[in-house]
Scaffold this active site. Structure first.
Site, short mmCIF file in Angstrom:
data_model
loop_
_atom_site.label_atom_id
_atom_site.label_comp_id
_atom_site.label_asym_id
_atom_site.label_seq_id
_atom_site.Cartn_x
_atom_site.Cartn_y
_atom_site.Cartn_z
N THR A 103 51.12 69.65 65.07
CA THR A 103 51.74 70.93 65.62
C THR A 103 50.72 71.90 66.03
O THR A 103 49.47 71.69 65.72
CB THR A 103 52.66 71.63 64.62
N LYS A 123 56.99 76.39 48.15
CA LYS A 123 57.17 77.00 49.55
C LYS A 123 57.22 78.50 49.71
O LYS A 123 58.10 78.99 49.13
CB LYS A 123 58.65 76.19 50.14
N HIS A 170 64.36 74.22 48.68
CA HIS A 170 62.71 73.69 48.35
C HIS A 170 62.34 74.04 47.17
O HIS A 170 62.56 74.97 46.56
CB HIS A 170 62.19 74.40 49.78
#
Lengths: 265, 265, 265, 265
Positions: free
Chosen positions: D99, D157, D153
């Protein structure tokens, strides 16, 4: 505004259809037919107040009088075939909520509808959520062909597995076969019979029957380090109404016979 | 600080125990024994850096040298009985992580432990979550005796149903029998065999085997217009460590033999 | 057989209590009181057929006539305080289903009950499943102190979070504090406000409001490589009846005032 | 057989790609490039045994030597733009797993790819399950426009809500707007701030952060007496591999730039 007549307007489902049509801004309720409660107001029977529409007995006569755009039929299995023929011969589209038509009868009605340029719609399940669950499951199957189904119902449901679970398995298997998707081999040994469920097209179906549940289904797709699960919960019979209303609005778009709500989604 | 020795310190589980003991503020890692990797540092083997504690081979000799408070044993089924006797005869408490002891051997170790005023702890499952799931399920059973179990594992688990599911069913059934709770009659007819699962103590168990799952279980209790569900998800083998550490800290509190982590919860 | 009188016997909840008592083998329905429907049969009002028990208006007079063992009161917030005093002064145990008593009133009733050697029971929630969910959550908290709550209700529930969610958080936090359990630090940054929910005792509560839901709650406990989840689903108001019946049977076992169904579980 | 070269072949993701390509019957692994581990065997680095393919340093030179059909690039954000240009100018299709490309860079690469009649594929998420979850959610939205998202999550995170949750909300809202679907009004009052979550396009997102979770998301659709829920669980980073392999096989079918795995589903 589509003008709608309800056949079986005083029944459990029919009176809910009257209410749902009445409350929809794009639809107008124009008539009600039944073999009981003749002369009573269909609005009162549906609990929405007086509509000045009395229940009448003779479907053919009412069709000629009122000329509705669509008839919704929630009557009885043995009446539905004749009701459908009456509607078609009068050139009126029909949405059939009653189950019980044979394959043969459906073909005959389809041919007759084409001939009269009329649309007839039949569905085994009017819950939009349930139909979407099946449609989505068939879409996932080519990518995640390893799948099991858990369906959960109240303990008064006498059969297992449910019809919806079997139909879901059929659609999944057809989709993964077309895509040529290979599922993993099932090497599990049942140390106790039944642990791995019933198999439909090699898809295990597990049926839970407990007080407290209404009608629920989970479709579990297993992949490489990931899971995708689609779950449908039906809490109330009223969940069928949006599907009926959708069918009423869409029926004229597909001349001839259409089977299954998925055709409108 | 409790001084802990790990037997099988270089193994898959044993090296995790070394790490977990090392990281706990109330515990001190003082020794490691194994039949392999003799002389290597147990800290290095566990990935926590050099501890200057070499793996040694002779359990009895090490016990005399180091005099630990507790031994944690993750060795092999055939070694564990003798290991346990060695610890007990040296007056050292022991936490047994290795399975494979017979009922008879457990009784013998229990008697020997009482005689030597030593504590020995054995557990079939060191996951606190799994043990809590079983304990809670047994508590619910008297009030909501209608219950089914769904266990979901990866497709490489070869047996079905899982041992944990069977143990859960046993505990639930014992609890509802003691309470005299009456479950509803199951009137369902299987149109396809296996749909209603395997029965343990009249409790249906459904086993899902799909890639993507690790080790999961749901216990579904159905009541009058309501449901209570207890779910346990085990994602990683490391989930056993908190249970091992708990046992290490509690073992001395119950002289003689203790079986099952639930005794410390 | 315990002889039971229902105050508010013609109401929505009261008539369900009449039915539930009537159907229970260990209980006998002996009277009904209300300010409306005087003279009508409480069995007919409850849909169980004629019981030859007319609704009467004067609680005190009926208590003297009938001498029930237990009164169940589902009347109105402003009536309940006087009703309770009437029962206690007549030496009759009482199960209070109506909410609205102040702390002060509860203390006064408790003292009066002790004096008259009578039992009074009050509960904010009669759902056995919901009460068990809270009880089990408090048991898990010392071992898995990291926890969040998701409660899901229909979109007509105007407040968020729900009272049950807040009560659950309180019980969990009290339990983990007593145990001295340390939760993990929450280092998350909300890039959008509200993402991490509302905090009660440092426990995030997430409130879902969607059509289709009735009343549901999940308590999520996170551990080291594992999860334990307790879920309660309430589908129907009738789910309160088993809790009412339980209270009727147990009320006499605890003289004075008892608050909360968990005391009987 | 498609001949595949992996750029970043010795990295965490890259070595998994080497393994996945090696194990696929329709693909052949023909080369590996990196700035580290030069000269080491990519098969050994990936744990599949010696393949006699050494890591090389110069992408352009390797492309000329080996002439692969597809390059998979899992390198670094700052390297990816130049890598992609090198591949395109050599006429080789490329699958970008890294990315960090800007919108501008993507446009430039797309133009360049069209010019050179080459295909370039970029995806923010290679999990087939996650991409299906978003695709299915957008399909459901026109029929069940009332929706909330819960994403769960691990507690490491740091941001909330997750990027996937926001992307899902965007796709749902676009789909229901195109369909002209009307959601119900949210009349709930938050007695505690945050209870109703963060809002993205008027869709509440609830973020759970607890140890034990990996990466999970539920999309909850509420309807008239029914619920449809789509859930995705990602347990392992390896869950990205099937998406990478799919992209490798499909990339040549769409000349120019393609963004998002959903284009291949």
């Amino acid at each position: 505004m589509l003008r709608v007549l309800v056949n079986g307007a005083d029944g459990r489902m029919g009176s809910q259809v009257v209410k749902a049509v009445y409350e929809d801004k794009e639809l107008e309720i124009v008539g009600g037919v039944s073999i009981s409660n003749i002369g009573r107001d269909i609005g009162e029977l549906a609990g929405v107040g007086v509509l000045n529409i009395p229940v009448r007995a003779d479907l053919g006569a009412v069709l000629e009088d009122i000329k509705p755009d669509v008839v919704v039929d929630f009557t009885a299995p043995k009446a539905i075939f004749d009701n459908a023929k009456t509607c078609i011969s009068h050139g009126v589209d029909i949405v059939v909520g009653t189950t019980g038509l044979t394959e043969e009868q459906r073909v005959e009605l389809g041919n007759m509808a084409v001939e009269h340029r009329v649309s007839i719609f039949i569905a085994p399940n009017f819950s939009i959520g349930a139909v979407l669950m099946m449609k989505l499951s068939a879409e996932v199957a080519p990518y995640l062909p390893d799948v099991e189904i858990i369906e959960l119902h109240h303990n008064n449901k006498l059969d297992a597995p449910s019809g919806t679970a079997i139909m879901t398995a059929d659609k999944i298997d057809a989709a993964r076969k077309i895509a040529g998707a290979q599922q993993a081999q099932d090497k599990t040994h049942e140390s106790l019979e039944g642990a791995r469920g019933a198999k439909v097209d090699d898809i295990p179906i597990h049926s839970v029957r407990l007080p407290g549940y209404v009608a629920h289904q989970q479709v579990l797709f297993g992949g490489y380090g990931e899971l995708l699960t689609i779950r449908h919960d039906s809490i109330d019979r009223k969940s069928f109404m949006p599907g009926v209303i959708l069918a009423v609005k869409k029926v004229s778009s597909r001349p001839g016979l259409t089977f299954g709500l998925e055709n409108y989604l």
